[in-house]
Structure formats: structure tokens, C-alpha cells
Design an enzyme around this catalytic site. Structure first.
Site, short mmCIF file in Angstrom:
data_model
loop_
_atom_site.label_atom_id
_atom_site.label_comp_id
_atom_site.label_asym_id
_atom_site.label_seq_id
_atom_site.Cartn_x
_atom_site.Cartn_y
_atom_site.Cartn_z
N HIS A 128 0.84 -1.35 -0.05
CA HIS A 128 0.16 0.08 0.00
C HIS A 128 0.93 1.18 -0.05
O HIS A 128 0.32 2.07 -0.92
CB HIS A 128 -0.76 -0.19 1.40
CG HIS A 128 -1.65 1.26 1.47
ND1 HIS A 128 -3.00 1.35 1.16
CD2 HIS A 128 -1.52 2.42 1.89
CE1 HIS A 128 -3.42 2.55 1.23
NE2 HIS A 128 -2.48 3.35 1.79
N GLU A 129 1.86 1.37 0.99
CA GLU A 129 2.73 2.53 0.94
C GLU A 129 3.38 2.71 -0.35
O GLU A 129 3.64 3.93 -0.86
CB GLU A 129 3.66 2.18 2.07
CG GLU A 129 3.26 2.10 3.56
CD GLU A 129 2.50 3.26 4.01
OE1 GLU A 129 2.97 4.39 3.57
OE2 GLU A 129 1.52 3.17 4.79
N HIS A 132 1.42 4.31 -2.77
CA HIS A 132 1.44 5.84 -3.22
C HIS A 132 2.68 6.53 -3.97
O HIS A 132 2.49 7.47 -4.56
CB HIS A 132 1.47 6.44 -1.57
CG HIS A 132 0.17 6.47 -1.11
ND1 HIS A 132 -1.03 7.01 -1.50
CD2 HIS A 132 -0.41 5.58 0.06
CE1 HIS A 132 -1.99 6.69 -0.55
NE2 HIS A 132 -1.45 6.14 0.49
N GLU A 187 -6.20 6.88 -1.53
CA GLU A 187 -6.20 5.44 -0.89
C GLU A 187 -6.59 4.40 -1.48
O GLU A 187 -6.31 3.23 -1.14
CB GLU A 187 -6.95 5.82 0.40
CG GLU A 187 -6.41 6.97 1.26
CD GLU A 187 -4.98 6.57 2.05
OE1 GLU A 187 -4.40 5.80 1.78
OE2 GLU A 187 -4.65 7.37 2.64
#
Length: 250
Positions: A128-129, A132, A187
Site C-alpha cells: 500500500h505504501e 502511493h 487511498e
């Protein structure tokens, strides 16, 4: 509770400091304004590198023989590169439930997160990080921060005041950037990146759902900043489970 700087805070501090050293007053504002428009991935990576280097110097970093470091190294052994970005990993020995990825591929995982997450869930969070970073959310956030810095400096220059930004001004700019959370769409797209990352490497995609469910139960201040920036972790977990069901990955 002690809170460590977010990557964006460090990035904004570093980028603004470099600009402040180059120009004063309105000239600096113009330079920052242009930088907010033309900031390249290479610049983001360099500012990220410097910012994370500063954070590492100010944080309790786990040593190479620390059990937390050894566990993280084992978990990420297959992922020294993600989407073509070379990745370096470290553990901060901090109780906060947090993690971040910066534009240069620096991934920092907090002890508090490792204490509550399984190996699969940690990979899901890292995915997820990095989503971004890959999706340019970090770059766009830095642009926004530099744009605000340009406006602030431009206004200050109307009274003829020149010179570098003070430490408090830099902190104010960084706080403003930190206050601009990633959007719901960003997100969701980072969630989707993590899902695809897990699936493509043979991990259970449900680890992403269970990581959300754990965060939803935590509440309070010790929550993962990026994953908990919207109060719908349960809905996001359900979205992952629905997608896994459609993909036959239950």
C-alpha cells in the site's frame, strides 16, 4: 505521545530548505512556484533521500542484528525492487503503529506495526505504501507543499523582507503539508496496488483485508497514519474481500 515526522514532513522541510538557501523573498517564491509545477521524479527521489536520511539520524533505527530487522529482512527478501524502484528497508524502534514509503524507495516500518501484524499483513502494508509512490501521490503532495510555500513567501516579500525562512516557518509549511491527507481516491488506488502486488507474488490478498480490520479495532492515536486517514477501514476490508471472492481467492 511522541510522534515521528511523516515522510512528507521531512520531504517538505528538505525541499524548502534547499530553495531557501538558493533565493530570498519573491525570487524564492517564484522558484518554489515553478518547482511545484515542474518537480520531476528524480527531484522527488533526491529530496526523499535527504529527508529520510535526516529522519534516520533522528530516529531509533534497529541495528542489523536486531530481531525486528532480521524479521523484516526475511519478509522482504524477494522485494529489493518494486515496480522498478530500488527499495531499502529499516525498522524504527518506536511503539507507534505506522509505516511509510518515500519517493526514493525508502521504506520505514515502525516496531509497533510489526508487533500487531503478521508477515503477510506487513507485506500488504508495504505494498500500500509503495502504491502511493508508484502512483505519484508522494510527488503530487510535495508539489502542493511547495506551492503553499511559494504563496507564503510571496506574501511575506511584499514588505521587503528577505532572507531564509525561519525554523518555525519551515515547520509551519511542513505541518500544512502533513495536514493534507491523501484523498479517498488515492487511498483506494493504493489499496488496489497492494492487492495486485500481493496477488502477482503469490501472497494471500486477504492479508490486506485483515490489516484493515486490525486497524479498525485499534482506534485512538496509535493508528497507521496512511491506512487510517479515512474512518472506513471496515468498508475497505469488505471491498478487498468482495474482490477476492470475485477472483476466486477466498
Amino acid at each position: 505521545m511522541n510522534r515521528f515526522s511523516t515522510p512528507l514532513l521531512a520531504l517538505c522541510l528538505t525541499a524548502t530548505t534547499l530553495v531557501a538557501q538558493a533565493q530570498g523573498g519573491l525570487g524564492r517564491a517564484i522558484l518554489e512556484g515553478l518547482g511545484s509545477i515542474t518537480l520531476s521524479d528524480a527531484q522527488v527521489a533526491e529530496y526523499s533521500r535527504q529527508g529520510v536520511q535526516q529522519m534516520d539520524a533522528q530516529s531509533p533505527v534497529a541495528g542489523p542484528n536486531d530481531p525486528y530487522t532480521q524479521r523484516l529482512n526475511r519478509i522482504v527478501a524477494r522485494h529489493h525492487t518494486i515496480s522498478g524502484i530500488p527499495v531499502n528497508y529499516k525498522v524504527y524502534l518506536v511503539k507507534d503503529v505506522n509505516a511509510f514509503a518515500a519517493g526514493d524507495g525508502s521504506v520505514r516500518v515502525f516496531k509497533g506495526l510489526m508487533d500487531i501484524m503478521t508477515d503477510g499483513e506487513l507485506i500488504a502494508v508495504i505494498g500500500h505504501e509503495m502504491g502511493h509512490v508508484v502512483n505519484h501521490d508522494t510527488r503530487d503532495a510535495m508539489k502542493s507543499g511547495l506551492r503553499r510555500a511559494a504563496i507564503r513567501d510571496g506574501l511575506a516579500s511584499t514588505n521587503g523582507a528577505l532572507g531564509r525562512l525561519s525554523r518555525s516557518q519551515l515547520a509551519g509549511i511542513a505541518d500544512g503539508l502533513y495536514g493534507a491527507k491523501f484523498s479517498r481516491q488515492q487511498e483506494t488506488e493504493a489499496d488496489d496496488y497492494s492487492y495486485k502486488f500481493l496477488k502477482s507474488h503469490g501472497y494471500s490478498v486477504l492479508a490486506l483485508a485483515t490489516s484493515f480490520e486490525k486497524l479498525a479495532k485499534l482506534g485512538g492515536g496509535n493508528t497507521l497514519e496512511v491506512l487510517s486517514s479515512h474512518p472506513d477501514s471496515q468498508k475497505r476490508a469488505a471491498r478487498v474481500r468482495d474482490r477476492a471472492r470475485r477472483d476466486g481467492l477466498r
